[in-house]
Design a protein around this motif. Structure first.
Motif, mmCIF file in Angstrom:
data_model
loop_
_atom_site.group_PDB
_atom_site.id
_atom_site.type_symbol
_atom_site.label_atom_id
_atom_site.label_comp_id
_atom_site.label_asym_id
_atom_site.label_seq_id
_atom_site.Cartn_x
_atom_site.Cartn_y
_atom_site.Cartn_z
ATOM 1 N N THR A 3 48.430 35.987 36.024
ATOM 2 C CA THR A 3 48.741 37.325 35.639
ATOM 3 C C THR A 3 48.493 38.770 36.552
ATOM 4 O OG1 THR A 3 48.560 37.413 33.972
ATOM 5 C CG2 THR A 3 50.773 36.019 34.505
ATOM 6 N N LEU A 4 46.782 38.122 36.309
ATOM 7 C CA LEU A 4 46.013 39.711 36.735
ATOM 8 C C LEU A 4 45.988 40.406 38.289
ATOM 9 C CD1 LEU A 4 43.672 41.216 35.555
ATOM 10 C CD2 LEU A 4 42.027 39.567 36.514
ATOM 11 N N HIS A 5 46.031 41.390 38.271
ATOM 12 C CA HIS A 5 46.268 42.061 39.504
ATOM 13 C C HIS A 5 45.161 42.754 39.914
ATOM 14 C CE1 HIS A 5 48.866 44.670 41.990
ATOM 15 N NE2 HIS A 5 48.649 43.809 42.546
ATOM 16 N N VAL A 6 44.422 41.786 40.467
ATOM 17 C CA VAL A 6 43.014 42.063 40.929
ATOM 18 C C VAL A 6 42.339 43.229 41.327
ATOM 19 C CG1 VAL A 6 42.398 40.342 42.181
ATOM 20 C CG2 VAL A 6 40.149 41.375 40.410
ATOM 21 N N GLY A 60 34.615 42.991 36.096
ATOM 22 C CA GLY A 60 35.427 43.621 36.064
ATOM 23 C C GLY A 60 37.165 43.983 36.820
ATOM 24 N N SER A 61 36.182 45.345 37.405
ATOM 25 C CA SER A 61 36.823 45.661 37.473
ATOM 26 C C SER A 61 37.405 45.187 39.559
ATOM 27 C CB SER A 61 36.832 47.491 38.361
ATOM 28 O OG SER A 61 35.595 47.059 38.610
ATOM 29 N N GLY A 62 37.306 44.741 39.749
ATOM 30 C CA GLY A 62 37.857 43.370 41.272
ATOM 31 C C GLY A 62 36.829 44.277 42.251
ATOM 32 N N LYS A 63 35.213 44.153 41.899
ATOM 33 C CA LYS A 63 34.740 44.516 42.840
ATOM 34 C C LYS A 63 33.503 43.791 43.936
ATOM 35 C CE LYS A 63 31.357 46.628 39.980
ATOM 36 N NZ LYS A 63 31.521 46.315 38.981
ATOM 37 N N SER A 64 33.593 42.531 43.379
ATOM 38 C CA SER A 64 33.183 41.477 44.132
ATOM 39 C C SER A 64 34.404 40.921 44.659
ATOM 40 C CB SER A 64 32.953 40.326 42.801
ATOM 41 O OG SER A 64 31.689 40.527 42.746
ATOM 42 N N THR A 65 35.625 40.452 43.843
ATOM 43 C CA THR A 65 37.011 40.532 45.519
ATOM 44 C C THR A 65 36.986 41.108 45.843
ATOM 45 O OG1 THR A 65 37.824 39.972 42.931
ATOM 46 C CG2 THR A 65 39.310 39.470 44.811
ATOM 47 N N LEU A 66 37.292 42.594 45.583
ATOM 48 C CA LEU A 66 37.175 43.042 46.896
ATOM 49 C C LEU A 66 36.300 42.768 48.402
ATOM 50 C CD1 LEU A 66 38.372 46.119 48.710
ATOM 51 C CD2 LEU A 66 36.530 47.125 47.114
ATOM 52 N N ALA A 124 21.442 57.077 49.511
ATOM 53 C CA ALA A 124 21.371 56.021 51.002
ATOM 54 C C ALA A 124 23.386 55.778 51.948
ATOM 55 C CB ALA A 124 21.576 54.951 51.221
ATOM 56 N N ALA A 125 23.696 56.575 50.471
ATOM 57 C CA ALA A 125 26.081 56.539 50.200
ATOM 58 C C ALA A 125 26.005 57.397 51.514
ATOM 59 C CB ALA A 125 25.814 55.421 49.013
ATOM 60 N N ASN A 126 26.982 56.580 52.469
ATOM 61 C CA ASN A 126 27.496 58.180 52.687
ATOM 62 C C ASN A 126 29.248 58.833 51.531
ATOM 63 O OD1 ASN A 126 27.057 56.698 54.967
ATOM 64 N ND2 ASN A 126 26.417 58.948 55.036
ATOM 65 N N ARG A 127 29.451 57.550 51.041
ATOM 66 C CA ARG A 127 30.792 57.705 50.275
ATOM 67 C C ARG A 127 30.391 56.716 48.986
ATOM 68 N NH1 ARG A 127 34.431 55.423 54.050
ATOM 69 N NH2 ARG A 127 35.904 54.970 52.134
ATOM 70 N N VAL A 128 30.800 57.519 47.956
ATOM 71 C CA VAL A 128 31.022 56.648 46.982
ATOM 72 C C VAL A 128 32.155 55.881 46.641
ATOM 73 C CG1 VAL A 128 30.936 55.994 44.094
ATOM 74 C CG2 VAL A 128 29.047 57.345 45.679
ATOM 75 N N VAL A 129 32.733 54.590 46.282
ATOM 76 C CA VAL A 129 34.101 54.194 45.863
ATOM 77 C C VAL A 129 33.796 54.040 44.431
ATOM 78 C CG1 VAL A 129 35.699 52.284 46.346
ATOM 79 C CG2 VAL A 129 34.259 53.324 48.010
ATOM 80 N N PHE A 130 35.127 54.752 43.399
ATOM 81 C CA PHE A 130 34.929 53.620 41.953
ATOM 82 C C PHE A 130 36.039 53.352 42.078
ATOM 83 C CE2 PHE A 130 36.100 54.488 38.060
ATOM 84 C CZ PHE A 130 35.033 54.066 37.456
ATOM 85 N N MET A 131 35.741 51.812 41.154
ATOM 86 C CA MET A 131 36.697 51.201 41.812
ATOM 87 C C MET A 131 37.401 50.725 39.575
ATOM 88 S SD MET A 131 37.027 47.710 43.515
ATOM 89 C CE MET A 131 38.508 47.264 43.005
ATOM 90 N N ALA A 132 37.886 50.747 39.093
ATOM 91 C CA ALA A 132 38.994 50.116 38.143
ATOM 92 C C ALA A 132 39.597 49.713 37.822
ATOM 93 C CB ALA A 132 38.806 51.967 36.888
ATOM 94 N N ASP A 133 39.819 48.818 36.709
ATOM 95 C CA ASP A 133 41.011 48.187 37.048
ATOM 96 C C ASP A 133 42.263 47.841 38.217
ATOM 97 O OD1 ASP A 133 40.318 48.022 34.057
ATOM 98 O OD2 ASP A 133 41.751 50.197 33.658
ATOM 99 N N GLY A 134 41.344 46.763 39.670
ATOM 100 C CA GLY A 134 41.787 46.695 40.280
ATOM 101 C C GLY A 134 41.873 47.983 41.281
ATOM 102 N N ARG A 135 41.644 48.703 40.983
ATOM 103 C CA ARG A 135 42.165 50.301 41.979
ATOM 104 C C ARG A 135 40.702 50.965 41.952
ATOM 105 N NH1 ARG A 135 47.728 50.889 40.862
ATOM 106 N NH2 ARG A 135 48.649 50.768 38.928
ATOM 107 N N ILE A 136 41.246 51.762 43.128
ATOM 108 C CA ILE A 136 39.940 52.950 44.206
ATOM 109 C C ILE A 136 40.512 53.839 43.578
ATOM 110 C CG2 ILE A 136 39.276 53.838 45.376
ATOM 111 C CD1 ILE A 136 39.018 51.365 47.513
#
Ligand SMILES: Nc1ncnc2c1ncn2[C@@H]1O[C@H](COP(=O)(O)OP(=O)(O)O)[C@@H](O)[C@H]1O
Ligand SMILES: [Mg+2]
Length: 248
Positions: free
Chosen positions: A19-22, A43-49, A208-220
């Motif tokens: 039921t977890l929408h990762v 737990g925000s989904g970074k590894s799954t991504l 080093a990054a061109n962009r930072v993507v911040f994830m929380a609860d399965g969303r960017i």
């Protein structure tokens, strides 16, 4: 953000664990030569991504396109794709009973079909590049964690990948070894390697990054230039996250 020359494209990607929408309607484009750092709470989904991007994990809906090609479902095409999008994990996963040189050569022979002499030549070049030329004939256990992670990076590079994914590559390392690994990654970034890096190393993200993507609860939640993100996060979630990690 508008990306000129997309190498990795995710459009409307969804995944559940039970039921977890990762992964929730993930849209993300990584341009050729770009370095995208992914940060966010545990737990925000970074590894799954990351795992979705080279198909270690199936997704339920949405599109994942690598260099213009939809991610293959299985078989030879998938093996080829995996070779083109290399992955470096927190745990280095080197073969303990093989030398450093053999660890870097193995997949070149099995996946790329190179002869042993050619593979070993390329391995030595790459070991030199990550500062480990003198350690080629040792076994992983004879190296420090930082050295082992650099071997894992050399092994990934040996596939001549179009992009590299790093999932918390320095999280298992003692503090004094973190920089030697980040330095190799900075060098790769400088040379134009396309990289997606999940990390808590904010110094690396800033430099080093061109962009930072911040994830929380399965969303960017945010996808922005590092300076903008770190100096003026827009979301409450990001402000909260940054206040925790920057003051600990
Ligand atoms: N194989 C799995 N089966 C069930 N739940 C999982 C599995 N892998 C991860 N999760 C859950 O999915 C969520 C996101 O995990 P993950 O992508 O590892 O997050 P992060 O890398 O940001 O810490 C977490 O709640 C985690 O417990
Ligand atoms: Mg993770």
């Amino acid at each position: 953000m508008a990306v000129v020359d997309p190498l990795i494209e995710l459009r409307g990607v969804n995944k559940h664990y039970g039921t977890l929408h990762v992964l929730q309607s993930i849209d993300l484009t990584v341009g050729r030569g770009e370095v995208v750092v992914v940060i966010g709470p545990s737990g925000s989904g970074k590894s799954t991504l990351c795992r979705a991007m080279n198909r270690l994990e199936r997704v339920e809906s949405g599109e994942i396109v690598i260099d213009g090609q939809p991610l293959p479902e299985e078989g030879k095409a998938l093996a080829r794709l995996r070779a083109e999008v290399g992955m470096v994990f927190q745990s280095f996963n080197l073969f303990a009973h093989k030398t450093v040189l053999a660890n870097v050569s193995l997949a070149q022979i099995k996946v790329r079909g190179r002869g042993k002499a050619e593979a070993d030549r390329r391995s030595r070049e790459l070991l030199d590049r990550v500062g480990l030329a003198a350690h080629a004939d040792k076994y992983p256990a004879q190296l420090s964690g930082g050295q082992q992670q650099r071997v894992a990076i050399a092994r990934a590079l040996a596939m001549d990948p179009k992009a590299l994914l790093f999932d918390e590559p320095t999280s298992a390392l003692d503090p004094e070894m973190i920089n030697e690994v980040l330095e190799v990654m900075r060098q790769l970034a400088h040379e134009g390697m396309t990289m997606v890096v999940v990390t808590h190393e904010m110094g690396f993200a800033r430099s080093a990054a061109n962009r930072v993507v911040f994830m929380a609860d399965g969303r960017i939640v945010e996808d922005r230039a590092p300076e903008d993100f770190f100096t003026a996060p827009r979301s409450e979630r990001a402000r909260d996250f940054l206040s925790k990690i920057l003051t600990h």
